[in-house]
Scaffold this motif. Structure first.
Motif, PDB file in Angstrom:
ATOM      1  N   TYR A  86       0.949  -1.390   0.048  1.00 52.52           N
ATOM      2  CA  TYR A  86       0.104  -0.041   0.058  1.00 52.52           C
ATOM      3  C   TYR A  86       0.853   1.300   0.018  1.00 52.52           C
ATOM      4  N   ASP A  87       1.903   1.146   0.737  1.00 52.17           N
ATOM      5  CA  ASP A  87       2.814   2.288   0.654  1.00 52.17           C
ATOM      6  C   ASP A  87       4.053   2.473  -0.225  1.00 52.17           C
ATOM      7  N   ARG A 135      -3.857   0.342  -5.294  1.00 53.06           N
ATOM      8  CA  ARG A 135      -3.974   1.203  -4.177  1.00 53.06           C
ATOM      9  C   ARG A 135      -5.126   2.116  -4.682  1.00 53.06           C
ATOM     10  N   SER A 181       7.288  -0.882   6.032  1.00 53.74           N
ATOM     11  CA  SER A 181       6.039  -1.638   6.427  1.00 53.74           C
ATOM     12  C   SER A 181       6.180  -2.733   7.520  1.00 53.74           C
ATOM     13  N   GLU A 238      -5.383   2.927   7.512  1.00 54.78           N
ATOM     14  CA  GLU A 238      -4.658   3.887   6.626  1.00 54.78           C
ATOM     15  C   GLU A 238      -5.474   5.139   6.473  1.00 54.78           C
ATOM     16  N   ARG A 252      -5.295  -2.186   6.512  1.00 57.97           N
ATOM     17  CA  ARG A 252      -4.313  -2.701   5.723  1.00 57.97           C
ATOM     18  C   ARG A 252      -3.565  -3.763   6.651  1.00 57.97           C
ATOM     19  N   PRO A 271       6.373  10.512  -2.829  1.00 55.77           N
ATOM     20  CA  PRO A 271       4.687  10.189  -2.572  1.00 55.77           C
ATOM     21  C   PRO A 271       3.887  10.507  -3.750  1.00 55.77           C
TER      22      PRO A 271
END
Length: 409
Positions: free
Chosen positions: A10-11, A18, A56, A65, A71, A270
């Motif tokens: 997810y990150d 996502r 993570s 999140e 998550r 990001p």
């Protein structure tokens, strides 16, 4: 709650998984399940990919999140993909998902997987969907996994799922050859995120170029044709590269490219910061190698460039043809595959951008930038999420009371 078995963390670099999960979470609670991660990953953080996953691993395995989206980071034994061991990894992951769902106290109403691992049965008795976003078998070498194993797993998953969706017409044809009918749900974009791109703060790590620049946003890996990026730099055009470099991208060639004075590489940034970086470019690049893996893909970046009002030059992929023109026949994407033609197209679009910059500002909405944004708005992720929800509805999945119309292409 929808359980979403994703193919990327997810990150990590924000991709199909996502974006789709985020939009589904506005309709129903979502449990986003990261790819299983070895408990030894934090010890390998000197490797770029491992360093990303290590972040993570440092937090709780189950975390919220955002509103409506949780998550799960399944921590498993080392050797997650080794023959035989991958079955153990799958069983552990399924068990961890059941425990997480019970802990959240949310009834699971559907499961979606974008990976071929045998995970959809983690929660029994709910509608399931296999959403294929890449031709994994064609990319077996890039992924470092056995092609035969991927083919077998993919077919089992497609046959077992209640609904089958694919990201491109090429993938639909591939499954049709197996006797399986798939719905095409292409990638989308987030037009609202780029509405103010031209007023976004200039990124601190990018110099102000003295002329319009071209740019690439995404993973710099073996899918990208470095020869085309080198050609753009050879022609003297400023070039901005935003994204992490994977080991499959030739290190020496990439180092030589980014050492040039008019080439800037920022590394991973990001997704929320992308409007700032797209402000710095006039032309977005989708320079993919022409192979079976890429032909079956639907590059996110192309729609994101259009959402930002940027010109786009891409190699000639089927997805590019699908996005080539708007309803009025205006050419939105230049598609060229040879180095000479690709570089010329980039030069033409940069020159056109410089000319448009001198045009009367009040006519912005009539410009090509306005038409690109209008076209991208028809491909909002909210419409893609609605298509996925509708497919689940057809096999008894979760229903949402919203009555949003879904525009056609």
């Amino acid at each position: 709650m929808i359980v979403f078995f994703a193919g990327s963390a997810y990150d990590g670099v924000a991709g199909t998984d996502r974006h789709l999960a985020d939009e589904l979470a506005t309709m129903r609670p979502v449990l986003y399940v990261d790819p299983p991660c070895s408990v030894l990953t934090p010890l390998l953080r000197t490797r770029p990919a491992a360093a990303m996953r290590a972040r993570s691993m440092l937090g709780p395995a189950l975390r919220q999140e955002k509103s409506g989206l949780w998550r799960l980071v399944p921590r498993v034994l080392p050797g997650t993909r080794r023959p035989g061991m991958h079955h153990v990894t799958t069983r552990w992951t399924r068990a961890k998902v059941r425990r997480a769902a019970a802990r959240l106290g949310q009834p699971v109403t559907a499961a979606i997987a974008t990976v071929p691992d045998d995970l959809l049965g983690a929660v029994e008795g709910v509608p399931t969907m296999y959403y294929v976003t890449d031709d994994l078998a064609a990319g077996a070498e890039l992924l470092g996994l056995p092609r035969r194993r991927l083919l077998a797993a993919e077919r089992r998953q497609a046959e077992a799922a209640d609904a089958l969706a694919v990201v491109s017409p090429v993938l639909k044809e591939r499954f049709a050859a197996m006797g399986l009918d798939a719905a095409v749900v292409p990638n989308g974009c987030s037009p609202a995120a780029y509405a103010g791109v031209d007023e976004a703060p200039w990124p601190d790590d990018v110099p102000r170029f003295d002329r319009p620049a071209a740019g690439f946003v995404g993973n710099l890996n073996g899918r990208v044709d470095l020869d085309l990026l080198e050609g753009v730099a050879d022609a003297g055009h400023p070039l901005l590269l935003v994204g992490p470099r994977d080991a499959s991208c030739p290190a020496e060639r990439f180092a030589a490219l980014t050492a040039r004075p008019d080439v800037v590489w920022t590394g991973m940034r990001p997704h929320t910061e992308l409007p700032r970086y797209l402000r710095a470019i006039a032309v977005g690049l989708t320079p993919y190698v022409l192979n079976d893996f890429n032909r079956a893909s639907f590059p996110l970046k192309t729609l994101e460039y259009l959402a930002a009002g940027r010109a786009v030059v891409s190699t000639a992929l089927p997805a590019t043809d699908w996005l080539r023109e708007d309803a009025e026949g205006a050419a939105l994407v230049r598609a060229e595959s040879s180095r000479e033609a690709f570089v010329k197209a980039v030069g033409d679009e940069l020159a056109a951008s410089a000319e448009h910059g001198r045009a009367e500002p009040g006519k912005a909405e009539q410009s090509m930038a306005g038409r690109r944004r209008a076209y991208a708005a028809r491909h909002d992720w909210k419409y893609r999420a609605r298509e996925i929800a509708d497919l689940l509805d057809q096999v008894g999945g979760p229903r949402d009371s919203g009555d949003q119309a879904r525009p056609g292409r």
